[in-house]
Scaffold this active site. Structure first.
Site, mmCIF file in Angstrom:
data_model
loop_
_atom_site.group_PDB
_atom_site.id
_atom_site.type_symbol
_atom_site.label_atom_id
_atom_site.label_comp_id
_atom_site.label_asym_id
_atom_site.label_seq_id
_atom_site.Cartn_x
_atom_site.Cartn_y
_atom_site.Cartn_z
ATOM 1 N N GLY A 23 0.833 -1.190 0.000
ATOM 2 C CA GLY A 23 0.000 0.000 0.000
ATOM 3 C C GLY A 23 0.871 1.245 0.000
ATOM 4 O O GLY A 23 2.026 1.216 0.438
ATOM 5 N N CYS A 24 0.318 2.342 -0.471
ATOM 6 C CA CYS A 24 1.130 3.565 -0.584
ATOM 7 C C CYS A 24 1.593 4.047 0.791
ATOM 8 O O CYS A 24 2.791 4.251 1.021
ATOM 9 C CB CYS A 24 0.365 4.647 -1.337
ATOM 10 S SG CYS A 24 -1.271 5.030 -0.690
ATOM 11 N N TYR A 25 0.657 4.252 1.725
ATOM 12 C CA TYR A 25 1.053 4.695 3.068
ATOM 13 C C TYR A 25 1.972 3.669 3.731
ATOM 14 O O TYR A 25 2.926 4.023 4.428
ATOM 15 C CB TYR A 25 -0.168 4.903 3.946
ATOM 16 C CG TYR A 25 -1.009 6.110 3.628
ATOM 17 C CD1 TYR A 25 -0.484 7.396 3.749
ATOM 18 C CD2 TYR A 25 -2.336 5.983 3.233
ATOM 19 C CE1 TYR A 25 -1.257 8.516 3.480
ATOM 20 C CE2 TYR A 25 -3.116 7.095 2.969
ATOM 21 C CZ TYR A 25 -2.581 8.354 3.083
ATOM 22 O OH TYR A 25 -3.346 9.455 2.829
#
Length: 314
Positions: free
Chosen positions: A115-117
């Site tokens: 995931g990006c975060y």
């Protein structure tokens, strides 16, 4: 050699960005599905099993269903959804974290794109825990900001609509129940004993993000200064193509004392900054939520699985 590639979910933001990254490659043959059949499991199964690589750019439930359609032992699947990120049978697609991550990506037929975060946090949390600077039970708090492109098609349309709600003009804190879908991989991949507190903001710009963790030096396993922490990160990511650690903040580093979140948009790069003082040490990662946080990471993993230069088309 030409590889057949199927992008399941090419209409979404991540799928479109992956497709764009392949436009100038002559070693990729994109196989496509008719629009009216893109949700037909029989037709999807044909595409998946005819491919060398299939990218899943789908909601979690749909990604699980598509992965189960694969019966060809030679097809390699790269999943950009949340569905398989903590599944031990899937490689976690962040090769810079550790040699073992890269080796598993290289040998696996199933890779889950972070995931990006989670990419931004694990780039901080994993080295801190592995180095012994931070204990696995440290009470981690994460603050992060992202452009609205990471919020999906519906949110993008809201941000770009004429006469939009005035609330969209300012940063908006969300995931207020501390149940964000990236938390399980943040905990597992970094090696934490407990899920961190996570405060993400979606903001009025298109793409790019920063993720920040603050450390109270008195709570760490050993006495360290910001310089010690910067040197640890620099050693950990030495030689990486896409993760760069900035010198300790000072002369020539962020002279205006700001870290804008959008300056790496359109790249697959990630920067790590260490700053603060001897009592409170801050670490921030900056990267593109659509690049190293999504499509760029997916293509990088495919390149590694192919055994070619990971920087190809990135």
């Amino acid at each position: 050699m030409s590889y057949k590639v199927f992008i399941d979910g090419k209409e979404g933001t991540t799928g479109l960005k992956i497709f764009e990254r392949f436009e100038k490659r002559n070693d990729i043959e994109i196989i496509t599905i008719d629009d009216e059949k893109r949700k037909d499991p029989v037709e999807k199964a044909k595409m998946i099993n005819a491919s060398d690589f299939t990218f899943l750019c789908l909601p979690d439930a749909a990604a699980i269903e598509s992965a189960q359609l694969c019966t060809n032992p030679n097809t390699k699947i790269i999943d950009a959804s949340t569905a398989h990120r903590i599944n031990p049978d899937w490689a976690y697609g962040f090769p810079e974290l550790d040699k073992s991550f890269r080796e598993k990506i290289t040998s696996s037929h199933r890779v889950a794109v972070p995931g990006c975060y989670a990419s931004g946090f694990n780039a901080i949390g994993y080295p801190l825990v592995k180095s012994g600077i931070m204990s696995a039970d440290y009470p981690v708090v994460i603050h992060a900001v992202s452009g609205y492109s990471g919020a999906g098609k519906k949110a993008i349309a809201q941000y770009e609509a004429e006469g939009r709600d005035v609330g969209l003009d300012s940063p908006r804190l969300y995931a207020l129940t501390q149940a964000h879908k990236h938390l399980p991989e943040m905990k597992k991949i970094s090696g934490l004993d407990f899920e961190p507190i996570f405060n993400p903001y979606v903001c009025d710009y298109f793409q790019g993000m920063t993720v920040t963790v603050g450390l109270h030096s008195r709570l760490l396993n050993k006495k360290v200064t910001p310089k010690d922490v910067q040197e640890m990160f620099a050693a950990h990511y030495e030689g990486c193509n896409f993760v760069q650690v900035a010198p300790l903040m000072g002369e020539g580093v962020l002279p205006e004392q700001f870290i804008p979140a959008n300056t790496l948009a359109g790249t697959n790069n990630m920067q790590v900054f260490v700053y603060g003082n001897d009592d409170r040490i801050m670490i921030t990662t900056r990267f593109d939520n659509l690049g190293k946080g999504a499509s760029g990471a997916a293509v990088q993993c495919m390149n590694i699985m192919m055994g070619i230069d990971e920087r190809t088309s990135l």
